[in-house]
Design a protein around this motif. Structure first.
Motif, PDB file in Angstrom:
ATOM      1  N   ALA A  47      -1.943  45.869 -68.063  1.00 26.81           N
ATOM      2  CA  ALA A  47      -2.963  45.086 -67.369  1.00 26.81           C
ATOM      3  C   ALA A  47      -3.385  45.758 -66.060  1.00 26.81           C
ATOM      4  CB  ALA A  47      -2.452  43.674 -67.090  1.00 26.81           C
ATOM      5  N   GLN A  48      -2.488  46.554 -65.490  1.00 28.09           N
ATOM      6  CA  GLN A  48      -2.799  47.291 -64.258  1.00 28.09           C
ATOM      7  C   GLN A  48      -3.622  48.546 -64.535  1.00 28.09           C
ATOM      8  OE1 GLN A  48       1.000  48.047 -62.441  1.00 28.09           O
ATOM      9  NE2 GLN A  48       1.357  45.883 -62.009  1.00 28.09           N
ATOM     10  N   GLY A  49      -3.835  48.849 -65.832  1.00 25.01           N
ATOM     11  CA  GLY A  49      -4.682  49.972 -66.190  1.00 25.01           C
ATOM     12  C   GLY A  49      -3.943  51.228 -66.608  1.00 25.01           C
ATOM     13  N   LEU A  50      -2.616  51.183 -66.700  1.00 22.99           N
ATOM     14  CA  LEU A  50      -1.869  52.359 -67.124  1.00 22.99           C
ATOM     15  C   LEU A  50      -2.060  52.599 -68.614  1.00 22.99           C
ATOM     16  CD1 LEU A  50      -0.448  51.570 -64.395  1.00 22.99           C
ATOM     17  CD2 LEU A  50       1.594  52.584 -65.355  1.00 22.99           C
ATOM     18  N   THR A  51      -2.054  53.858 -68.996  1.00 20.69           N
ATOM     19  CA  THR A  51      -2.155  54.214 -70.408  1.00 20.69           C
ATOM     20  C   THR A  51      -0.785  54.062 -71.067  1.00 20.69           C
ATOM     21  OG1 THR A  51      -1.617  56.537 -70.037  1.00 20.69           O
ATOM     22  CG2 THR A  51      -3.966  55.917 -69.891  1.00 20.69           C
ATOM     23  N   ASN A  52      -0.767  54.093 -72.391  1.00 21.74           N
ATOM     24  CA  ASN A  52       0.507  54.025 -73.109  1.00 21.74           C
ATOM     25  C   ASN A  52       1.420  55.175 -72.695  1.00 21.74           C
ATOM     26  OD1 ASN A  52      -0.678  51.866 -74.368  1.00 21.74           O
ATOM     27  ND2 ASN A  52      -0.495  52.695 -76.431  1.00 21.74           N
ATOM     28  N   LYS A  53       0.859  56.334 -72.490  1.00 21.07           N
ATOM     29  CA  LYS A  53       1.638  57.508 -72.094  1.00 21.07           C
ATOM     30  C   LYS A  53       2.257  57.295 -70.714  1.00 21.07           C
ATOM     31  CE  LYS A  53       1.178  62.512 -72.298  1.00 21.07           C
ATOM     32  NZ  LYS A  53       0.244  63.621 -72.547  1.00 21.07           N
ATOM     33  N   GLU A  54       1.488  56.767 -69.776  1.00 17.65           N
ATOM     34  CA  GLU A  54       1.990  56.513 -68.422  1.00 17.65           C
ATOM     35  C   GLU A  54       3.069  55.429 -68.424  1.00 17.65           C
ATOM     36  OE1 GLU A  54      -2.067  57.594 -65.901  1.00 17.65           O
ATOM     37  OE2 GLU A  54      -1.824  55.587 -66.740  1.00 17.65           O
TER      38      GLU A  54
END
Length: 75
Positions: free
Chosen positions: A30-37
């Motif tokens: 929800a904070q905008g991080l990607t799956n990788k991050e």
């Protein structure tokens, strides 16, 4: 209802239906991080993160990642 385009939200606080790890992953997404991050932060593979998101969407009654923030916010 979902097939008709309606959003179905579970009664009560949807956050309560999530496991602690699902809640953590959902919050980071929800904070905008990607799956990788997210995977890097939690020592998980991006595929595992994606699987968790796939399983928690129905629990929250959402169909898109963009809806996570609203689904996690207290009403």
């Amino acid at each position: 209802m979902r097939a008709a385009g309606e959003t179905v939200r579970p009664a009560g606080n949807a956050r309560d239906s999530l496991s602690p790890q699902e809640l953590q992953i959902a919050t980071l997404a929800a904070q905008g991080l990607t799956n990788k991050e997210i995977g890097r932060q939690l020592f998980l593979s991006p595929r595992t993160v994606g699987t968790h998101l796939y399983r928690l969407f129905p629990k929250l009654g959402i169909t898109a990642r963009a809806e996570l923030a609203a689904a996690l916010s207290p009403h």
